[in-house]
Scaffold this motif. Sequence first.
Motif, mmCIF file in Angstrom:
data_model
loop_
_atom_site.group_PDB
_atom_site.id
_atom_site.type_symbol
_atom_site.label_atom_id
_atom_site.label_comp_id
_atom_site.label_asym_id
_atom_site.label_seq_id
_atom_site.Cartn_x
_atom_site.Cartn_y
_atom_site.Cartn_z
ATOM 1 N N ALA A 65 -2.930 3.990 -14.084
ATOM 2 C CA ALA A 65 -3.336 5.357 -13.711
ATOM 3 C C ALA A 65 -3.165 6.386 -14.692
ATOM 4 C CB ALA A 65 -2.500 5.595 -12.568
ATOM 5 N N LEU A 68 2.471 1.705 -3.424
ATOM 6 C CA LEU A 68 1.437 2.090 -4.246
ATOM 7 C C LEU A 68 1.268 3.423 -4.125
ATOM 8 C CD1 LEU A 68 -0.487 0.888 -6.625
ATOM 9 C CD2 LEU A 68 -2.133 0.639 -4.653
ATOM 10 N N ARG A 69 0.893 4.254 -3.239
ATOM 11 C CA ARG A 69 0.635 5.503 -3.012
ATOM 12 C C ARG A 69 1.897 6.288 -3.520
ATOM 13 N NH1 ARG A 69 -1.202 3.777 2.078
ATOM 14 N NH2 ARG A 69 0.843 4.065 3.140
ATOM 15 N N PRO A 74 -0.204 -0.873 -12.106
ATOM 16 C CA PRO A 74 -0.942 0.394 -11.700
ATOM 17 C C PRO A 74 -0.551 1.776 -12.259
ATOM 18 C CG PRO A 74 0.674 -0.364 -9.859
ATOM 19 C CD PRO A 74 0.567 -1.443 -11.150
ATOM 20 N N LEU A 117 1.366 5.952 -7.597
ATOM 21 C CA LEU A 117 0.209 6.623 -8.070
ATOM 22 C C LEU A 117 0.500 8.026 -7.959
ATOM 23 C CD1 LEU A 117 -2.850 4.669 -6.916
ATOM 24 C CD2 LEU A 117 -1.705 4.566 -9.046
ATOM 25 N N GLY A 130 0.740 -1.314 0.105
ATOM 26 C CA GLY A 130 -0.115 0.116 -0.127
ATOM 27 C C GLY A 130 0.911 1.447 0.178
ATOM 28 N N THR A 139 -4.324 -2.943 -3.410
ATOM 29 C CA THR A 139 -4.175 -3.156 -2.049
ATOM 30 C C THR A 139 -4.792 -4.448 -1.543
ATOM 31 O OG1 THR A 139 -6.008 -1.980 -1.581
ATOM 32 C CG2 THR A 139 -3.682 -0.882 -1.698
ATOM 33 N N ARG A 158 -8.292 5.505 -10.866
ATOM 34 C CA ARG A 158 -7.404 5.558 -9.870
ATOM 35 C C ARG A 158 -7.798 5.035 -8.610
ATOM 36 N NH1 ARG A 158 -2.667 10.040 -9.765
ATOM 37 N NH2 ARG A 158 -3.081 9.713 -11.689
ATOM 38 N N ARG A 159 -8.895 5.336 -8.123
ATOM 39 C CA ARG A 159 -9.418 4.715 -6.853
ATOM 40 C C ARG A 159 -9.431 3.286 -7.065
ATOM 41 N NH1 ARG A 159 -8.938 4.021 -1.658
ATOM 42 N NH2 ARG A 159 -10.863 3.218 -0.709
ATOM 43 N N THR A 183 -6.167 1.588 -6.797
ATOM 44 C CA THR A 183 -5.755 1.605 -5.600
ATOM 45 C C THR A 183 -6.530 0.316 -4.690
ATOM 46 O OG1 THR A 183 -5.076 3.872 -5.419
ATOM 47 C CG2 THR A 183 -5.405 2.789 -3.292
ATOM 48 N N GLU A 184 -7.509 0.266 -4.751
ATOM 49 C CA GLU A 184 -8.558 -0.922 -4.062
ATOM 50 C C GLU A 184 -7.994 -2.155 -4.705
ATOM 51 O OE1 GLU A 184 -12.952 -2.032 -4.242
ATOM 52 O OE2 GLU A 184 -12.795 -0.260 -3.042
#
Length: 755
Positions: free
Chosen positions: A719, A386-387, A715, A390, A383, A663, A655-656, A659-660
């Motif tokens: 994105a 990934l942040r 990702p 992105l 996570g 993760t 993008r959301r 992320t989901e």
Amino acid sequence: MVGLSPPSSGGFAGSFRAPRVHSVGSMHSREHVSGIAARFAIWSARHRALAIVGWLVFVVGVTVLSGHFGTTQAGAGDFGNGESGRADKVIADAGFPVREAGEMVVVRSPVVDDPGARAAAAEVTAAVRATGVTGPVGEPLRSEDGRAVLLTFTVTGDPETAKDRVGPVLDAVAAVQRQHPQLYIGQAGDASADKLIGDDLDEGLNRLSMLSIPVTLGILLVAFGAVVAALLPVVLAVTAVVAAVGLLAFASRLAPTVDTTMHVMLLVGLAVGVDYCLFYIRRERDERRAGADRHRALVVAAQTSGRSVWISGLTVIVAMAGMFFTRDTTFVSFAVGTILVVATAVLGSLTVLPALLSALGDRVDLVRIPGLYRTRAEGRVWGAILRLVLRRPLVSALLATAALGLLAFPALDLRTKGEGVEDLSPSAPITKAFVAIQTSFPGGSDPAEVVVRAPSVTGPAFDAAVADFTRQALATGKLHEPVTVEVNPAGTVAVVRVGLSGSGSDRASEEALAALRGTVAPATLGKLPGAWVGVTGGTAGSKDFNDQLARSMPVVFSFVLGLAFVLLLVSFRSVVVAVTGVVLNLLSVAAAYGMLVYVFQYGHFESLLDFRAADGITNWMPLFLFVILFGLSMDYHVFVVSRIREGHDRGLPTRRAVTEGITRTAGVITSAAAVMVAVFALFATLPIASTKQLGVGLAASVLLDATIIRAVLLPAVMALLGERNWWLPRWLGWLPSVPHEAPAPAERELVTAGR
């Protein structure tokens, strides 16, 4: 389209209704479900006893029946390509007596014409004769440099069991070596190779088979933190492999199998079988912990992870089917075995696994391990990564692509070669003996065989042709003595053996083979009236195999890439997702090729892995790795993108949704990759370079695929593309719509027991 059913008359657009199933207590439910995976799950939950018993009967039944009917093994006539394959077939049909296993002993001295070497050779001859298990020992052959003497003989009896009788001979030769420490005395040959190499390899493969299961179980215990949940994937994967091996007995009637197919089936079956169960169980557990009841958690898992299992399994099968286009017996056997084991693993995951989960319920988390059991599966480390990805998707994509490109760069220098002496462990005594024989007597350990078929291969004309052949062969400087002749009882087929320069698989051997095929054999033996001449042997067989692969690889690659693209296009209704999936998997394969060249062709980590660098990678490795890696990589891609598409279909921005999706799948992808990497890495411990290449290539590629590609590059690319990820041209609007979101909540009806 497989997995789609006619729409029901009611419910939301594109949804489907299943028959009522028993829920918790006295509840019946009707779920909006679609797809074959969900329908299988609902049926299995309603008839779980039948599903579980049926699976056991299936596994036991095919195993018992396969033992009764037996498995058809590929014979000598089933192998071979091109000219060497035709020559082997001529030899097989010519009625030659069964050749006894040939053996050689080399005595080498540091000085020229050493009397001590000749005396030691005489002692070896006496010691070998004293064992009573060999034929006559031939006259000593002196090397061109005068430093070595070669003795040849055979181990009497069936060559298939000669390795069981060669032990006393090996002991006798070793005793002479101890008496002459100033000399090198080594033995190599058919029987000794089978004993010393074959036994080591069989022992290693058996050890690998035994280790792979506890290693897998250990990783799953860490992943689930509960014994029952960890045991389920292993039990189902093992039973799937057992059932597939049983089915192989019937399939071998159409495509004879080779010995190593079962080991490949274990490798692939354990990997995909555990992965499929892992995906399914983890989703069911996640839904249960999120508050869903037992029935709905199972239906959601079937509708989402079960569907991913179905699609990824079909993609793996498509990739494996590409090997059929090689028309090579070994590849065809691998294709049949891997397709059977993947299909069986998919069948078990979609039928008996839902039944077991329905029967166990929350008891699947029994025997929890303190410190390992977690109620959430999201990966905190991934996570955080990934942040960062992105936040700077373009930079992340460029860095990940550059890293993969750097790893893949050595692949531009990839060369292939046949398996030879250099593929054995350099520390093994028999390897040293083969190298000494090859050095002192080029071609002596694996001579070329010139096959002559004519109305008659006896008499003065044939003898003159052989004499002319010998003279011209030795004059090239690339072909060497001894030159021997063997004629079949009918006098219509002769095999003329001659040594080749080089190791048997290097450029010197290829040049010698070209001279033999292009000039020497046609100009001498080929002049006999009505004669057909063909060259076979290890070097010739490798050359023809390479040529056959070169012709078939474009077809294999096009077939696998094309059908994988179509499957992804239909599954996700997006050209962009399909192209992205194909390109990312190609990057993974290219990086694996580059690492193989860096390690095995350039010679890095030789001492750690106990191998000796060679002029190229084993010739069958690139194509085999491509189909295996492409198929296995699709497991992760389909699973991750399905979860991302699921979020997007619920209305989340891309993008959301990315992320989901990342993760929530990070933990299961990490666990699945750890299982594959651990199992594949065990192959690097085997004593042959080709198995080491297989283990390193598979393990490194899966590791890269689960980290750089799935956690960074995928990702980042999605994105950057945003809503363009889901682009589909209008003219493809006719493609079936396959919903990716979880099914809508059940419509509950309270019913009495008697209604």
